[in-house]
Write a protein that holds these residues in place. Sequence first.
Motif, PDB file in Angstrom:
ATOM      1  N   THR A  51      44.132  38.051  43.870  1.00 27.35           N
ATOM      2  CA  THR A  51      45.642  38.556  44.290  1.00 27.35           C
ATOM      3  C   THR A  51      46.158  37.753  43.510  1.00 27.35           C
ATOM      4  O   THR A  51      47.656  37.655  44.162  1.00 27.35           O
ATOM      5  N   THR A 107      45.161  33.781  52.253  1.00 26.00           N
ATOM      6  CA  THR A 107      45.091  35.349  50.857  1.00 26.00           C
ATOM      7  C   THR A 107      46.480  35.749  51.833  1.00 26.00           C
ATOM      8  O   THR A 107      47.234  37.306  51.378  1.00 26.00           O
ATOM      9  N   ARG A 108      45.460  36.088  52.754  1.00 22.71           N
ATOM     10  CA  ARG A 108      46.311  36.844  53.723  1.00 22.71           C
ATOM     11  C   ARG A 108      47.854  36.324  54.542  1.00 22.71           C
ATOM     12  O   ARG A 108      48.881  37.224  54.971  1.00 22.71           O
ATOM     13  N   VAL A 141      45.465  43.200  49.637  1.00 24.39           N
ATOM     14  CA  VAL A 141      46.838  41.992  49.398  1.00 24.39           C
ATOM     15  C   VAL A 141      46.888  42.457  47.201  1.00 24.39           C
ATOM     16  O   VAL A 141      47.722  43.003  46.990  1.00 24.39           O
ATOM     17  N   ALA A 169      39.585  35.804  44.321  1.00 26.23           N
ATOM     18  CA  ALA A 169      41.033  34.594  45.677  1.00 26.23           C
ATOM     19  C   ALA A 169      41.889  35.298  44.268  1.00 26.23           C
ATOM     20  O   ALA A 169      43.021  35.356  45.015  1.00 26.23           O
ATOM     21  N   THR A 214      40.309  33.853  53.099  1.00 27.38           N
ATOM     22  CA  THR A 214      41.034  34.809  53.480  1.00 27.38           C
ATOM     23  C   THR A 214      42.282  35.143  53.861  1.00 27.38           C
ATOM     24  O   THR A 214      43.131  35.373  53.742  1.00 27.38           O
ATOM     25  N   LEU A 273      41.191  40.748  50.708  1.00 31.56           N
ATOM     26  CA  LEU A 273      41.369  40.574  49.189  1.00 31.56           C
ATOM     27  C   LEU A 273      42.424  42.453  48.653  1.00 31.56           C
ATOM     28  O   LEU A 273      43.365  42.816  47.809  1.00 31.56           O
ATOM     29  N   ILE A 295      46.853  34.107  43.886  1.00 38.84           N
ATOM     30  CA  ILE A 295      46.926  32.496  44.187  1.00 38.84           C
ATOM     31  C   ILE A 295      46.118  31.480  42.777  1.00 38.84           C
ATOM     32  O   ILE A 295      44.522  32.336  42.742  1.00 38.84           O
TER      33      ILE A 295
END
Length: 413
Positions: A287, A322-323, A212, A284, A319, A209, A289
């Motif tokens: 970031t 997001t990655r 990002v 989350a 995770t 996180l 999203i």
Amino acid sequence: MVLPSCVRGGRLSSRAADVAMTHLVTAVVVVSTLVQMASGREPPVRAAISWALIGIGCGALYFRRRRPVAVAVITLLACGIYYPVSVTDGPALAAFALALYTLAAEGHFTVSVALAAVTLLTVGFGEVVMNSGHRRIDDVSVAMLAGWLISLVAIGRAQRTRLAYLHEAEQRALAAEREQEARARQSATEERLRIARELHDILGHSISLINVQSSATLHRLSKKPEYPVALAAAEEALKAVKATSKEALRELRGTLGVLRQADEAAPTAPTSGLDRLTELVERARSTGIDVRVRTEGGSRPLPPPVDLAAYRIVQESLTNVTRHARARSALVTIAYGDTDIRLRIDDDGQGADEGAALRPHALTGACSRPGLSGSGIRGMAERAKAFGGELTAGNTADGFRVEARLPLKPSLS
């Protein structure tokens, strides 16, 4: 100091014991025979034959462990010739007695019984046929000889049984020790994997996180916006990094608490669970999203281990979203059943490579979704399996999906 091989471990070796016993029996037989010969007259030829037979019978005892049957037969034949030839009845039978005992102790029980019977029959034959009218051994002596021979065979048999029992007990002790060592190694391995899984989930999620958020802010700043806009973006990013790192430190302290010694104070922070799902989703969302949560069946308290496992699965799934997913939105569905809880995390990002779905029977496999070839999905699958549940992951028509089922009363494996 290194002990000699013959007395190492506080006991004589078998070879040294055989030599010592041979010398002892030989000394007894020789001394007793000399004493008896001194009180009577022995013809030189008969004396020479008697001493030769004594030497053969006593000398053969050295090989009584390696060739028990042959030694018993040789000593019996030596005694069978010695007593008719010798004028003095020395204790040469002691050599045969030791050989007979060894024969039974080495496991040749049938042969030892047969030789004992042959001995008694030979003595009876000699008394009845060879010495008719003049008995050299009375009935009491014959009965005592029979009891003596039976006792030697029985004691040898008992010694054989005792040694077999001790050997079996020793083997069982060694097997139990090896099993205990294997269990200790397995427990240590499982504990290392559990701690590694916890650290991966905590640090991997938080650092991802932070990465990002930092990357997004740097990308915005690279466009050189106005100073107020840049300042606001930097401030927003730093707040998100601060909150994420604070949460990571909290969970890290809780995980490291299991490594503390008994005399150290354990952390008092609450264990992570689905009650902290809102915070997880907010991080989350920071970031960029759009993460939504849907609950089915009515939420209720879960057993702490199951609650933590469910939280970690959702955490690791977000995770990965997001990655790696390059997704715009994600949906977390939590369905509470009577006997289990089911989790489903859907995203609209890029899926895994074709054929890379993780199936229930391939829990140790790695998914080839970009960036997911490590321990992320494998760790989630291991968590589900440890509780008697299952986890699957694979592409959908709109993106990627992770599904997990955790029993509410897990059978920990």
